[in-house]
Design a protein around this motif. Structure first.
Motif, mmCIF file in Angstrom:
data_model
loop_
_atom_site.group_PDB
_atom_site.id
_atom_site.type_symbol
_atom_site.label_atom_id
_atom_site.label_comp_id
_atom_site.label_asym_id
_atom_site.label_seq_id
_atom_site.Cartn_x
_atom_site.Cartn_y
_atom_site.Cartn_z
ATOM 1 N N ASP A 148 0.810 -1.182 -0.039
ATOM 2 C CA ASP A 148 0.139 -0.115 -0.129
ATOM 3 C C ASP A 148 0.817 1.271 -0.156
ATOM 4 O OD1 ASP A 148 -2.417 -1.390 -0.076
ATOM 5 O OD2 ASP A 148 -2.493 -1.392 2.241
ATOM 6 N N ILE A 149 2.046 1.124 -0.366
ATOM 7 C CA ILE A 149 3.109 2.438 -0.259
ATOM 8 C C ILE A 149 3.615 2.352 -1.670
ATOM 9 C CG2 ILE A 149 5.126 3.278 0.749
ATOM 10 C CD1 ILE A 149 4.906 1.384 3.088
ATOM 11 N N GLU A 150 3.952 3.908 -2.170
ATOM 12 C CA GLU A 150 4.410 4.096 -3.389
ATOM 13 C C GLU A 150 5.261 5.130 -3.084
ATOM 14 O OE1 GLU A 150 3.542 5.194 -8.105
ATOM 15 O OE2 GLU A 150 2.007 5.515 -6.430
ATOM 16 N N PHE A 151 6.569 4.898 -3.605
ATOM 17 C CA PHE A 151 7.646 5.937 -3.545
ATOM 18 C C PHE A 151 7.759 6.633 -4.761
ATOM 19 C CE2 PHE A 151 12.252 6.611 -4.502
ATOM 20 C CZ PHE A 151 12.589 7.634 -3.267
ATOM 21 N N SER A 205 7.643 3.823 -7.786
ATOM 22 C CA SER A 205 8.001 2.339 -7.477
ATOM 23 C C SER A 205 6.895 1.469 -7.928
ATOM 24 C CB SER A 205 7.992 2.262 -5.885
ATOM 25 O OG SER A 205 6.851 2.711 -5.217
ATOM 26 N N SER A 206 6.022 1.876 -8.437
ATOM 27 C CA SER A 206 4.711 1.133 -8.951
ATOM 28 C C SER A 206 5.187 0.804 -10.425
ATOM 29 C CB SER A 206 3.492 1.748 -9.252
ATOM 30 O OG SER A 206 3.491 3.107 -9.653
ATOM 31 N N LEU A 207 6.041 1.614 -11.097
ATOM 32 C CA LEU A 207 6.575 1.215 -12.523
ATOM 33 C C LEU A 207 8.210 0.751 -12.267
ATOM 34 C CD1 LEU A 207 5.815 4.535 -14.502
ATOM 35 C CD2 LEU A 207 4.524 2.358 -14.585
ATOM 36 N N GLY A 208 8.929 1.224 -11.274
ATOM 37 C CA GLY A 208 10.221 0.606 -11.102
ATOM 38 C C GLY A 208 11.357 1.246 -12.012
ATOM 39 N N LYS A 209 10.835 2.170 -12.701
ATOM 40 C CA LYS A 209 11.830 2.945 -13.637
ATOM 41 C C LYS A 209 11.570 4.322 -13.442
ATOM 42 C CE LYS A 209 9.137 2.136 -17.457
ATOM 43 N NZ LYS A 209 9.208 1.448 -19.052
ATOM 44 N N TYR A 210 12.400 5.204 -14.102
ATOM 45 C CA TYR A 210 12.440 6.613 -14.500
ATOM 46 C C TYR A 210 11.375 6.717 -15.958
ATOM 47 C CZ TYR A 210 15.750 7.985 -11.089
ATOM 48 O OH TYR A 210 16.439 8.324 -10.003
ATOM 49 N N ALA A 238 16.341 7.819 -19.728
ATOM 50 C CA ALA A 238 16.891 6.686 -20.398
ATOM 51 C C ALA A 238 18.100 6.368 -19.736
ATOM 52 C CB ALA A 238 16.987 7.041 -22.062
ATOM 53 N N VAL A 239 19.128 7.394 -19.568
ATOM 54 C CA VAL A 239 20.358 7.330 -19.110
ATOM 55 C C VAL A 239 20.233 6.539 -17.581
ATOM 56 C CG1 VAL A 239 22.428 8.579 -17.908
ATOM 57 C CG2 VAL A 239 21.311 9.471 -20.161
ATOM 58 N N TRP A 240 19.389 7.008 -16.687
ATOM 59 C CA TRP A 240 19.162 6.546 -15.531
ATOM 60 C C TRP A 240 18.593 4.948 -15.593
ATOM 61 C CZ3 TRP A 240 16.433 11.493 -14.038
ATOM 62 C CH2 TRP A 240 17.388 12.464 -13.346
ATOM 63 N N ASN A 241 17.685 4.842 -16.525
ATOM 64 C CA ASN A 241 17.268 3.515 -16.491
ATOM 65 C C ASN A 241 18.206 2.273 -17.175
ATOM 66 O OD1 ASN A 241 14.691 4.064 -15.587
ATOM 67 N ND2 ASN A 241 13.964 4.675 -17.531
ATOM 68 N N SER A 242 19.430 3.135 -17.844
ATOM 69 C CA SER A 242 20.339 2.075 -18.167
ATOM 70 C C SER A 242 21.464 1.749 -17.240
ATOM 71 C CB SER A 242 21.085 2.746 -19.348
ATOM 72 O OG SER A 242 21.676 4.002 -18.958
ATOM 73 N N LEU A 277 18.830 2.115 -10.687
ATOM 74 C CA LEU A 277 17.513 1.557 -10.446
ATOM 75 C C LEU A 277 17.354 0.336 -9.177
ATOM 76 C CD1 LEU A 277 16.623 0.389 -14.106
ATOM 77 C CD2 LEU A 277 15.644 2.282 -12.882
ATOM 78 N N THR A 278 18.356 -0.347 -8.787
ATOM 79 C CA THR A 278 18.188 -0.956 -7.744
ATOM 80 C C THR A 278 18.064 -0.250 -6.734
ATOM 81 O OG1 THR A 278 19.700 -2.915 -8.728
ATOM 82 C CG2 THR A 278 19.503 -2.839 -6.151
#
Length: 217
Positions: free
Chosen positions: A38-41, A57-62, A74-78, A83-84
């Motif tokens: 029930d938490i979203e960051f 956090s619900s998508l797990g990516k930028y 795209a840079v951050w997601n790579s 991401l961890t």
């Protein structure tokens, strides 16, 4: 506390220049309970008040919201290490903060105090109007009703919503239009989680306003 939408936010000012351009980061935890499900960051990056990238956090990516944001996302997601670290924030940052709120803040309550007053009705069908004002209560949920000689009055009653004071406390105002009758007893009854029994305040038209307020409190 009943399930509701809550939020904990933390603002980081990361960069600004003398000519007024500013970049800042807003980190927040949206939650309905202390359960991780029930938490979203949410980690938002702004430039001059415009959000251009966000990690959820619900998508797990930028996700980017303009040309620059899409490229930066795209840079951050790579980068798996970025991401961890961001995916772990729901448990390492949000969960302890929310647990604290549920332990130290959300279960607490504050008793309301009541003021009864009269006012002139504007265009109403009755010659008199009473106002029951309830202040400084927490949590938000409350019930305010009117009684006449011990019986609940349901007609000619209006009320505001619970109004946030901005300091965790709330206020509400209930209005009763009525035609005065000799010997009747009109009361405002308040039911709230902080009270062991309903708080009943009787209207006494013969009493000065200052004295009525003392009795109501």
């Amino acid at each position: 506390m009943a399930s509701s939408f809550l939020r904990v936010s933390l603002l980081f000012i990361s960069l600004y220049t003398a000519d007024g351009f500013m970049e800042y980061i807003l980190v927040r935890c949206d939650f309905n309970s202390s359960d991780l499900n029930d938490i979203e960051f949410i980690y938002s990056v702004y430039y001059n008040k415009m959000e251009y990238a966000r990690f959820s956090s619900s998508l797990g990516k930028y996700v980017g919201y303009n040309e620059i944001g899409v490229k930066q996302a795209a840079v951050w997601n790579s980068d798996p290490s970025i991401l961890t670290g961001m995916r772990a924030q729901k448990g390492t940052y949000c969960k302890p903060t929310i647990d604290y709120y549920y332990q130290a803040v959300l279960p607490k309550s504050a008793e309301p105090y009541v003021r009864l007053s009269s006012t002139e009705p504007s265009g109403g069908k009755h010659p008199a109007m009473l106002v029951c004002s309830v202040y400084d209560f927490y949590p938000k949920q409350i019930r305010v009703k009117w009684t006449r000689d011990g019986q609940e009055v349901t007609s000619d009653v209006t009320s505001t919503d619970e109004l946030a004071d901005g300091d965790w406390y709330y206020q509400i105002h209930s209005y009763l239009e009525y035609t005065p009758r000799s010997g009747e007893k009109i009361s405002c009854m308040v039911e709230h989680a902080s009270l062991k029994a309903p708080l009943i305040t009787d209207w006494d038209p013969s009493m000065p306003e200052s004295e009525r307020n003392k009795i109501a409190i």
